[in-house]
Design a protein around this motif. Sequence first.
Motif, PDB file in Angstrom:
ATOM      1  N   ALA A 225       0.968  -1.154  -0.201  1.00  0.00           N
ATOM      2  CA  ALA A 225      -0.077   0.068  -0.048  1.00  0.00           C
ATOM      3  C   ALA A 225       0.975   1.368  -0.089  1.00  0.00           C
ATOM      4  O   ALA A 225       1.963   1.357   0.574  1.00  0.00           O
ATOM      5  CB  ALA A 225      -0.776   0.099   1.288  1.00  0.00           C
ATOM      6  N   LYS A 226       0.402   2.332  -0.742  1.00  0.00           N
ATOM      7  CA  LYS A 226       1.035   3.568  -0.883  1.00  0.00           C
ATOM      8  C   LYS A 226       0.961   4.151   0.626  1.00  0.00           C
ATOM      9  O   LYS A 226      -0.200   3.814   1.352  1.00  0.00           O
ATOM     10  CB  LYS A 226       0.579   4.329  -1.894  1.00  0.00           C
ATOM     11  N   GLN A 227       1.541   5.207   0.990  1.00  0.00           N
ATOM     12  CA  GLN A 227       1.250   6.337   2.100  1.00  0.00           C
ATOM     13  C   GLN A 227      -0.208   6.721   1.863  1.00  0.00           C
ATOM     14  O   GLN A 227      -0.661   7.180   0.618  1.00  0.00           O
ATOM     15  CB  GLN A 227       2.332   7.398   2.116  1.00  0.00           C
ATOM     16  N   LEU A 228      -0.974   6.942   2.858  1.00  0.00           N
ATOM     17  CA  LEU A 228      -2.109   7.592   2.792  1.00  0.00           C
ATOM     18  C   LEU A 228      -2.264   8.794   2.342  1.00  0.00           C
ATOM     19  O   LEU A 228      -3.034   9.302   1.644  1.00  0.00           O
ATOM     20  CB  LEU A 228      -2.850   7.598   4.258  1.00  0.00           C
ATOM     21  N   ASP A 229      -1.121   9.632   2.625  1.00  0.00           N
ATOM     22  CA  ASP A 229      -1.218  11.087   2.239  1.00  0.00           C
ATOM     23  C   ASP A 229      -1.224  11.145   0.706  1.00  0.00           C
ATOM     24  O   ASP A 229      -1.666  12.002   0.035  1.00  0.00           O
ATOM     25  CB  ASP A 229       0.151  11.617   2.795  1.00  0.00           C
ATOM     26  N   GLU A 230      -0.165  10.235   0.076  1.00  0.00           N
ATOM     27  CA  GLU A 230      -0.295  10.255  -1.283  1.00  0.00           C
ATOM     28  C   GLU A 230      -1.515   9.942  -2.060  1.00  0.00           C
ATOM     29  O   GLU A 230      -1.900  10.607  -3.070  1.00  0.00           O
ATOM     30  CB  GLU A 230       1.063   9.318  -1.776  1.00  0.00           C
ATOM     31  N   ILE A 231      -2.322   8.982  -1.422  1.00  0.00           N
ATOM     32  CA  ILE A 231      -3.599   8.494  -2.198  1.00  0.00           C
ATOM     33  C   ILE A 231      -4.661   9.742  -1.908  1.00  0.00           C
ATOM     34  O   ILE A 231      -5.463  10.132  -2.867  1.00  0.00           O
ATOM     35  CB  ILE A 231      -4.115   7.265  -1.160  1.00  0.00           C
ATOM     36  N   VAL A 232      -4.654  10.257  -0.553  1.00  0.00           N
ATOM     37  CA  VAL A 232      -5.481  11.383  -0.405  1.00  0.00           C
ATOM     38  C   VAL A 232      -5.281  12.537  -1.321  1.00  0.00           C
ATOM     39  O   VAL A 232      -6.205  13.056  -2.071  1.00  0.00           O
ATOM     40  CB  VAL A 232      -5.536  11.924   0.967  1.00  0.00           C
ATOM     41  N   HIS A 233      -3.961  12.836  -1.641  1.00  0.00           N
ATOM     42  CA  HIS A 233      -3.644  13.941  -2.702  1.00  0.00           C
ATOM     43  C   HIS A 233      -4.166  13.744  -4.058  1.00  0.00           C
ATOM     44  O   HIS A 233      -4.769  14.346  -4.695  1.00  0.00           O
ATOM     45  CB  HIS A 233      -2.205  13.986  -2.710  1.00  0.00           C
ATOM     46  N   MET A 234      -4.044  12.289  -4.548  1.00  0.00           N
ATOM     47  CA  MET A 234      -4.770  12.147  -5.755  1.00  0.00           C
ATOM     48  C   MET A 234      -6.146  12.099  -5.859  1.00  0.00           C
ATOM     49  O   MET A 234      -6.537  12.350  -6.949  1.00  0.00           O
ATOM     50  CB  MET A 234      -4.169  10.490  -6.004  1.00  0.00           C
ATOM     51  N   LEU A 235      -6.798  11.961  -4.634  1.00  0.00           N
ATOM     52  CA  LEU A 235      -8.261  11.964  -4.655  1.00  0.00           C
ATOM     53  C   LEU A 235      -8.794  13.260  -4.578  1.00  0.00           C
ATOM     54  O   LEU A 235     -10.055  13.368  -4.624  1.00  0.00           O
ATOM     55  CB  LEU A 235      -8.873  10.852  -3.884  1.00  0.00           C
ATOM     56  N   ALA A 236      -8.128  14.226  -4.342  1.00  0.00           N
ATOM     57  CA  ALA A 236      -8.476  15.537  -4.245  1.00  0.00           C
ATOM     58  C   ALA A 236      -9.567  16.126  -5.372  1.00  0.00           C
ATOM     59  O   ALA A 236      -9.327  15.933  -6.486  1.00  0.00           O
ATOM     60  CB  ALA A 236      -7.462  16.574  -3.971  1.00  0.00           C
ATOM     61  N   GLY A 237     -10.759  16.530  -4.938  1.00  0.00           N
ATOM     62  CA  GLY A 237     -11.637  17.099  -5.945  1.00  0.00           C
ATOM     63  C   GLY A 237     -12.692  15.972  -6.559  1.00  0.00           C
ATOM     64  O   GLY A 237     -13.595  16.304  -7.301  1.00  0.00           O
ATOM     65  N   ARG A 238     -12.281  14.776  -5.996  1.00  0.00           N
ATOM     66  CA  ARG A 238     -13.372  13.485  -6.445  1.00  0.00           C
ATOM     67  C   ARG A 238     -14.574  13.526  -5.563  1.00  0.00           C
ATOM     68  O   ARG A 238     -14.251  13.864  -4.598  1.00  0.00           O
ATOM     69  CB  ARG A 238     -12.622  12.261  -6.634  1.00  0.00           C
ATOM     70  N   ARG A 239     -15.760  13.133  -6.363  1.00  0.00           N
ATOM     71  CA  ARG A 239     -17.005  13.083  -5.427  1.00  0.00           C
ATOM     72  C   ARG A 239     -17.400  11.803  -4.802  1.00  0.00           C
ATOM     73  O   ARG A 239     -17.590  11.435  -3.798  1.00  0.00           O
ATOM     74  CB  ARG A 239     -18.020  13.723  -6.313  1.00  0.00           C
ATOM     75  N   ARG A 240     -17.186  10.778  -5.938  1.00  0.00           N
ATOM     76  CA  ARG A 240     -17.723   9.392  -5.455  1.00  0.00           C
ATOM     77  C   ARG A 240     -16.551   8.315  -6.184  1.00  0.00           C
ATOM     78  O   ARG A 240     -16.482   8.157  -7.448  1.00  0.00           O
ATOM     79  CB  ARG A 240     -19.174   9.305  -5.946  1.00  0.00           C
TER      80      ARG A 240
END
Lengths: 217, 294
Positions: A6-21
Motif C-alpha cells: 500500500a502507498k502512504q495514505l497522504d499520497e492517496i488522499v492527494h490523488m483523490l482531491a476534488g473527487r466526489r464518489r
Amino acid sequence: MVVVTAKQLDEIVHMLAGRRRVLLLGCNTCAAVALAGGDREVETMIQALQLAISRRGMTVEFVGGVLQRQCEPEYVEAMDAEDIDAILSLGCGAGVAMLAAQTGIPVYPALDTLFIGAAQGLGSWRAECSACGSCVLGETAGICPVTRCAKGILNGPCGGVNDGECELGDRPCAWVEIHERLESQGRGASFAHENPPKDDSAGEMYQWDLSAKGGSR
Amino acid sequence: MSLAAAFDSGRFVVTSEVGPPKGTDVAAMLETAEVLAPHVDALNVTDNQAAVMRLSTLAACVHLTQAGHETVYQVTCRDRNRLALQSDLLGAASFGITNVLALTGDHVRVGDHREAKAVFDLESVQLLRVIQTLNAGTDMAGKELHGTPEFYAGAVVTPDSAPLAPQLAKFEKKVAAGARYFQTQAVYDLASFESFMRFARRFEVKVLAGIVVLRSARMASFMNANIPGITVPEGIVAELTASEDAASTGVQIAARFIRGAREMCDGIHIMAIGAEHLAPRVIGEAGLTREVPA
C-alpha cells in the motif's frame, strides 16, 4: 506472484482531491494474497481514507468492491461503476492499466507494485524474477542473478561480497548461493561458463501488445 | 614507458591512484600527480569512486596524459550502457589512453546519488570481452571500426574475499575474457597473499598487490568492520594502537608487506585515499626508490 504494497495514505488522499464518489476496488488474486488488495484491505482503506479526508475538511464518498482479477477484461466488463467519478485500484500496475483502458474514467493506484516473488512466510515474499525476457535460471541453479544480485551480474560475485552477504547488506550474495548450489548438485563446472551480455531486445520477437514478454523497455 | 612495457621489462611495477575532483578545478589533481609521478610507473584514475559523482575519468585521463603522465583509465559499468562504454573507450583511445581497468563498480546505493538508476548493462567480465572485441577492430554489434584501439586491459580481484572459491572462479573468467594484469583489493596478510599468488601464478597475467596505507588503529578497525574483502590482522591493529606515530607505523607496515611480497608478485598498487604524500615514503622505505625512465 506479483507482490504489492500500500502507498502512504497522504499520497492517496492527494490523488483523490476534488473527487466526489470513488470506487475502491480490490483484486482477489495476487494483491489479496499479498494482504494489500482483498476484501479486508478495501474495508480498512475506506475507513482510513474517510478519517484522513474529513480531517482535511474534504468530502469524498467511498464505495468498495473486489474483482477476481483486475487484469482480465471479462471481470472488468462485469463490474458496476455507475455514478463513480474515479477508481482507486488496490491491484498491481497491470490491474490499474486494464481498469483505465476499459472504464474510461480516471483510475489511481493505491498500491506500489514491487516485484515477482515467492512466499517466504506469512506476509513475507522474496523477489525471485525480474521478467527480463531471457531466462538463465537453468545455468544458475534456479537463483536469478538478474534479480537477486543488486548489480544483475551474470558472471560471478563482485568484490563487495562480505562473508557471503551482498555489499548492500540487505541480502545474501546471489553468486555465493549459486556457486554453493551448483557445487552441491555436482554442476560446479558450469560456473565457468561465460554469460554474454543480456539481450535487452529479447521481448521484441513478439508483437509488443500481444506479447507474453512485454516487448521493448 | 608504457605500463605494458614496464611489466615486460621485469621490473617491480608501482602504480598509484588519483581521484578526479568534484568540480571543474583540476589543479589539485595535477599537483597530486606531480607528487606521485617520480615514484610510479602509472597513475590509476578512479571512476566516480564509491559511486560518488565527480569529474569524468576520461577527462581526467586526458588532462593527466597531456601533462605527460602514464594513466590507467578505470571504467565501471554502473553509470553507462554498452553504447556509452564503447563510445568512451574509443574516445580514450583517440587521446592515446591505452591502459584500461575494467570494473563492475560500486552500487549507486552506497554513493551520493542513491536515487539514481544503476545501469549495469554489462559487468566486468563482459566489459573485458568488449575491450578485446574493440581491439580486434569491431564493435559489439560486429560493425567494423575506422581506427582500432590497442587497449591493455586489466581487472581487479579480492584475494581475501569470503568465500574465496567463487571469487577465484571469477578471476579465471576475467583472464579468459582478456585481462592481462590484475590489481588486488588491499592485502595485509603475507601468508594469505602468498597462497593467492600460488593460484594466480597458474595464469599468464601480471599481479599488482593492493596497498592501502593505514594511518591509525581506528582506520584499521573501521576497514575490518566496513570494507568487504579487507582483513587487517589483529597483530597489525595492535601495532598501530601501541604506536605514538601511527602514520609512520602505517608506512612501515606497508613497506614491510611490499618487501615480503616482492618476490611473489609483479608490483604494487598504492591506494593512498587522501594521503598521497605518504605514497613516496612507502615506496622509499620499501626500497623501491628509483628514477622512472621516460
